[in-house]
Every structure is written in structure tokens, then in C-alpha cells.
Design a protein around this motif. Structure first.
Motif, PDB file in Angstrom:
ATOM      1  N   GLN A 140      -4.328  -0.079   7.199  1.00 28.34           N
ATOM      2  CA  GLN A 140      -3.192   0.457   6.453  1.00 28.34           C
ATOM      3  C   GLN A 140      -2.609  -0.582   5.490  1.00 28.34           C
ATOM      4  OE1 GLN A 140      -0.349   3.019   8.525  1.00 28.34           O
ATOM      5  NE2 GLN A 140      -1.602   2.850  10.374  1.00 28.34           N
ATOM      6  N   LYS A 141      -2.591  -1.822   5.916  1.00 35.10           N
ATOM      7  CA  LYS A 141      -2.076  -2.886   5.046  1.00 35.10           C
ATOM      8  C   LYS A 141      -2.980  -3.060   3.829  1.00 35.10           C
ATOM      9  CE  LYS A 141      -0.336  -7.625   5.183  1.00 35.10           C
ATOM     10  NZ  LYS A 141      -0.106  -8.823   6.042  1.00 35.10           N
ATOM     11  N   ARG A 142      -4.309  -3.028   4.057  1.00 37.04           N
ATOM     12  CA  ARG A 142      -5.242  -3.134   2.935  1.00 37.04           C
ATOM     13  C   ARG A 142      -5.086  -1.955   1.976  1.00 37.04           C
ATOM     14  NH1 ARG A 142      -8.834  -5.342   6.879  1.00 37.04           N
ATOM     15  NH2 ARG A 142      -9.618  -3.239   7.341  1.00 37.04           N
ATOM     16  N   GLU A 143      -4.908  -0.739   2.515  1.00 36.14           N
ATOM     17  CA  GLU A 143      -4.720   0.435   1.666  1.00 36.14           C
ATOM     18  C   GLU A 143      -3.469   0.303   0.808  1.00 36.14           C
ATOM     19  OE1 GLU A 143      -4.703   3.975   3.965  1.00 36.14           O
ATOM     20  OE2 GLU A 143      -6.786   3.785   4.634  1.00 36.14           O
ATOM     21  N   PHE A 144      -2.381  -0.151   1.409  1.00 38.25           N
ATOM     22  CA  PHE A 144      -1.132  -0.312   0.663  1.00 38.25           C
ATOM     23  C   PHE A 144      -1.290  -1.338  -0.465  1.00 38.25           C
ATOM     24  CE2 PHE A 144       2.756  -2.926   0.196  1.00 38.25           C
ATOM     25  CZ  PHE A 144       3.557  -1.994  -0.437  1.00 38.25           C
ATOM     26  N   GLN A 145      -1.875  -2.473  -0.162  1.00 35.53           N
ATOM     27  CA  GLN A 145      -2.045  -3.508  -1.175  1.00 35.53           C
ATOM     28  C   GLN A 145      -3.030  -3.101  -2.263  1.00 35.53           C
ATOM     29  OE1 GLN A 145      -3.198  -6.914   1.152  1.00 35.53           O
ATOM     30  NE2 GLN A 145      -1.082  -7.388   1.798  1.00 35.53           N
ATOM     31  N   ALA A 146      -3.990  -2.239  -1.930  1.00 37.30           N
ATOM     32  CA  ALA A 146      -4.972  -1.807  -2.923  1.00 37.30           C
ATOM     33  C   ALA A 146      -4.421  -0.725  -3.853  1.00 37.30           C
ATOM     34  CB  ALA A 146      -6.230  -1.294  -2.229  1.00 37.30           C
ATOM     35  N   ARG A 147      -3.353  -0.053  -3.437  1.00 36.70           N
ATOM     36  CA  ARG A 147      -2.847   1.082  -4.229  1.00 36.70           C
ATOM     37  C   ARG A 147      -1.565   0.788  -4.989  1.00 36.70           C
ATOM     38  NH1 ARG A 147      -3.615   5.502   0.618  1.00 36.70           N
ATOM     39  NH2 ARG A 147      -5.917   5.518   0.614  1.00 36.70           N
ATOM     40  N   TYR A 148      -0.762  -0.173  -4.495  1.00 32.52           N
ATOM     41  CA  TYR A 148       0.566  -0.359  -5.079  1.00 32.52           C
ATOM     42  C   TYR A 148       0.836  -1.838  -5.362  1.00 32.52           C
ATOM     43  CZ  TYR A 148       1.135   4.376  -3.333  1.00 32.52           C
ATOM     44  OH  TYR A 148       0.961   5.713  -3.075  1.00 32.52           O
ATOM     45  N   VAL A 149       1.710  -2.042  -6.349  1.00 37.96           N
ATOM     46  CA  VAL A 149       2.202  -3.376  -6.687  1.00 37.96           C
ATOM     47  C   VAL A 149       3.712  -3.376  -6.460  1.00 37.96           C
ATOM     48  CG1 VAL A 149       2.565  -5.055  -8.527  1.00 37.96           C
ATOM     49  CG2 VAL A 149       0.369  -3.868  -8.333  1.00 37.96           C
ATOM     50  N   GLU A 150       4.171  -4.319  -5.681  1.00 42.75           N
ATOM     51  CA  GLU A 150       5.602  -4.414  -5.372  1.00 42.75           C
ATOM     52  C   GLU A 150       6.260  -5.439  -6.304  1.00 42.75           C
ATOM     53  OE1 GLU A 150       7.743  -6.109  -1.544  1.00 42.75           O
ATOM     54  OE2 GLU A 150       6.941  -4.089  -1.149  1.00 42.75           O
ATOM     55  N   LEU A 228       2.877  -0.527   9.722  1.00 50.03           N
ATOM     56  CA  LEU A 228       2.290  -1.867   9.804  1.00 50.03           C
ATOM     57  C   LEU A 228       2.673  -2.591  11.089  1.00 50.03           C
ATOM     58  CD1 LEU A 228       2.637  -3.086   6.116  1.00 50.03           C
ATOM     59  CD2 LEU A 228       0.850  -1.705   7.186  1.00 50.03           C
ATOM     60  N   GLY A 229       2.973  -1.853  12.126  1.00 46.92           N
ATOM     61  CA  GLY A 229       3.258  -2.452  13.420  1.00 46.92           C
ATOM     62  C   GLY A 229       4.716  -2.836  13.568  1.00 46.92           C
ATOM     63  N   LYS A 230       5.147  -3.904  12.887  1.00 41.91           N
ATOM     64  CA  LYS A 230       6.529  -4.364  12.990  1.00 41.91           C
ATOM     65  C   LYS A 230       7.464  -3.673  12.001  1.00 41.91           C
ATOM     66  CE  LYS A 230       5.415  -8.970  14.760  1.00 41.91           C
ATOM     67  NZ  LYS A 230       5.585 -10.435  14.558  1.00 41.91           N
ATOM     68  N   GLU A 231       6.893  -2.980  11.031  1.00 46.61           N
ATOM     69  CA  GLU A 231       7.718  -2.299  10.041  1.00 46.61           C
ATOM     70  C   GLU A 231       7.015  -1.061   9.504  1.00 46.61           C
ATOM     71  OE1 GLU A 231       8.452  -4.562   6.522  1.00 46.61           O
ATOM     72  OE2 GLU A 231       6.325  -4.806   6.043  1.00 46.61           O
ATOM     73  N   LEU A 232       7.817  -0.171   8.943  1.00 46.79           N
ATOM     74  CA  LEU A 232       7.312   0.998   8.230  1.00 46.79           C
ATOM     75  C   LEU A 232       7.489   0.763   6.737  1.00 46.79           C
ATOM     76  CD1 LEU A 232       8.888   3.898  10.330  1.00 46.79           C
ATOM     77  CD2 LEU A 232       6.567   2.991  10.511  1.00 46.79           C
ATOM     78  N   ILE A 233       6.538   1.223   5.966  1.00 46.24           N
ATOM     79  CA  ILE A 233       6.637   1.167   4.511  1.00 46.24           C
ATOM     80  C   ILE A 233       6.590   2.593   3.985  1.00 46.24           C
ATOM     81  CG2 ILE A 233       5.548   0.435   2.371  1.00 46.24           C
ATOM     82  CD1 ILE A 233       4.607  -2.054   3.715  1.00 46.24           C
TER      83      ILE A 233
END
Length: 312
Positions: A140-150, A228-233
Motif C-alpha cells: 500500500q505504501k508503494r502504491e501511494f508513492q507511485a500514484r501521488y506527490v505530497e 499503513l499500519g500506524k496511520e491512515l492516508i
């Protein structure tokens, strides 16, 4: 005397004598045993059957050829039927089970048609975030980083911090909300009995009832979410250009004209009533959670932050 007789003979007498001669010759011809009347030839179709042994042999050969052709045709037809009906074991098993062989052939034809691409249904779009529990935290972390820029931070509240960002594939502006697990105060059980953040559950319900509502509904739309375990995005729609109601008032002399105030209040009441019809209570309506889109002459209300909301 001969001369007198020759003189006394007339042309009519000569004609009569000639006729008598013709009759006498015809009579002789009929009485002659040597000459016979010619036999008329009859057509082959009029004959009752073969008149010679050669004709008999030809007829037998023709019949044999016809029998061979008939046998060949029967063999080809039987082969075609065997090919269409399929394996004999499958046919017998279908008969034993009470199924119709014709139905099996129809199913087989339909299967071939699907295999060749005929009448193929269009592939359904894959829904994201249906069950994040089936994916690992790393995935899930890889998917988030591959799709969005913060990017820069937009604000921070009691339930988490919000950052500006955009979607990489089309640079669509988004708001990325980070919610620590220890600040998820309200939870609700999903269909499987697993505890889920009520904010995520309500945003999913709104997205499911109004699919394709990005930029249309008063509540901002949830695009994706990641555990992401410790947090929700939470990746949310970010209206641009827009400011919250507090800043909007400050930009307009801290006091809104009556015509603009009426428009904003009417939209706000309609939005809250729509949420009530869907059994959702926001419970945190305030200036910071009311966005005003300023891209047109008429201000438009958008509601954000469902962190304290609940089902009613």
C-alpha cells in the motif's frame, strides 16, 4: 385396222392405262415375298429394359456405382454427426444425467464464440481500496508513492494533518490527509465485523451512492485510502481555487453582503439535509470545515473533514 385403232385412242384413254399399270406394279410389290416393311426405331426410353447382355452388364455396373456413392455419402454423414455430437462417452454421460445433448452442443458453441472474442463483454473497471486488509502495508505504501506527490501542509486538526498534492498520471489536485491510528476516535464495524474508521466508512458510503460525484456533490469526494499500519492516508478531492469560510469573510471585509450570505447559507442547508437523508450526521460544521469555491461569480459550498461524523 391398226391405224384406225391408234387414231381412235384419246388422251384420256392413255391416262387410264397408266393408272392401271401403277396399280399392277404396287400389287406385285406387296405380293413379293423378298421385300418386307421397314421396322420403325423406338427410343431408348420406350424400351422396357436392356435388350442385350452388354446392356445388362452396364446396368449392373451403374447400380454398383450408385450403391457405392450412397454408402460413401452415408459414411460422410455419419462422420459429420459424430463430429458434431462429440465424444461418445460425454454423450452417454449427459444422457445418464438427464441432460439434453443439444444443450451441450449449444454450450460448446457459445464457449468457442467466447474463446474467439465474439460477443465478449467489456472488462469491468477494477475498484480500488475495496478491501485494504488483503494488501500488505509495504504494498500500500508503494502504491501511494507511485500514484501521488505530497506537497506543502494545508492545515492540522485534532484528528490529523492535511497536505496539498496531486495525482501523478494527470496532475489532478488532491488533499492528502494523514490520520494516526491513535487519533481514530470513531470506528464502525464493516460487513466482515472488522473495525473501520467511521470517516472512511462514511466517505466510502458517499462515494458509492454518488459514483462519479467528483466536483459535483457538496461533500468532497474520497478518491483512495491506504492503511499503513500506524496511520491512515485519505486521498481527497481538493477544489481549486477555494478557501475556507473564515478566509472568505476576511477577503470580503469580514462581513458578507446579504446576497452572498443567502446563497452560501442556502447551499449549506441543502447539503446538511442531503446528508441527513443518507443517515449521516457531520457533527462538526464550522467555518474551517466549509470551503468556498471562488472560480465563478457565484460562490459554491464544499464540506470537508468528516472525522467526527457518525451514522444516525
Amino acid at each position: 385396222m391398226k391405224e384406225e385403232t391408234r387414231k381412235m385412242t384419246t388422251p384420256g384413254d392413255k391416262r387410264d392405262s397408266g393408272d392401271q399399270d401403277c396399280k399392277s406394279r404396287t400389287a406385285k410389290r406387296k405380293a413379293s415375298p423378298e421385300k418386307t416393311t421397314p421396322i420403325k426405331r423406338r427410343r431408348v426410353a420406350d424400351q422396357a429394359g436392356p435388350s442385350t447382355s452388354a446392356d445388362v452388364v452396364k446396368g449392373v455396373k451403374r447400380k454398383v456405382v450408385q450403391d457405392e456413392e450412397g454408402t460413401t455419402k452415408k459414411a460422410k454423414r455419419a462422420k459429420l454427426l459424430d463430429h458434431m455430437s462429440g465424444d461418445k462417452e460425454q454423450a452417454s454421460s449427459s444422457l445418464d444425467s438427464g441432460k439434453d445433448l443439444n444443450n451441450k452442443q449449444v454450450c460448446a458453441k457459445n464457449g468457442k464464440r467466447k474463446a474467439t472474442g465474439d460477443n465478449r463483454e467489456p472488462p469491468k473497471k477494477k475498484k480500488r481500496n475495496v478491501d485494504q486488509g488483503k494488501k500488505s502495508v509495504a504494498d500500500q505504501k508503494r502504491e501511494f508513492q507511485a500514484r501521488y506527490v505530497e506537497e506543502h501542509q494545508l492545515g492540522e486538526g485534532g484528528c490529523g494533518a492535511v497536505f496539498a498534492g496531486y495525482r501523478i498520471e494527470d496532475r489532478f489536485p488532491v488533499a492528502i490527509k494523514h490520520i494516526p491510528k491513535n487519533k481514530v476516535y470513531c470506528k464502525v464495524a464493516d460487513e466482515s465485523g472488522k473495525k473501520l474508521s467511521v470517516e472512511v466508512a462514511i466517505m466510502l458510503k458517499l462515494a458509492g451512492e454518488a459514483e462519479g460525484s467528483v466536483g459535483i456533490s457538496a461533500p468532497v469526494s474520497l478518491l483512495e485510502w491506504f492503511d499503513l499500519g500506524k496511520e491512515l492516508i485519505l486521498v481527497l478531492e481538493r477544489p481549486v481555487p477555494a478557501v475556507d469560510l473564515q478566509k472568505y469573510k476576511a477577503e470580503n471585509g469580514r462581513t458578507l453582503p446579504e446576497d452572498k450570505a443567502k446563497v452560501i447559507l442556502k447551499q449549506l442547508v441543502d447539503a446538511v439535509k442531503e446528508l441527513e437523508d443518507k443517515h449521516i450526521f457531520h457533527r462538526d460544521i464550522k467555518g474551517e470545515n466549509i470551503l468556498i469555491e471562488t472560480g465563478s461569480d457565484v460562490p459554491r459550498v464544499r464540506i470537508i473533514d468528516f472525522g467526527l461524523s457518525c451514522f444516525v
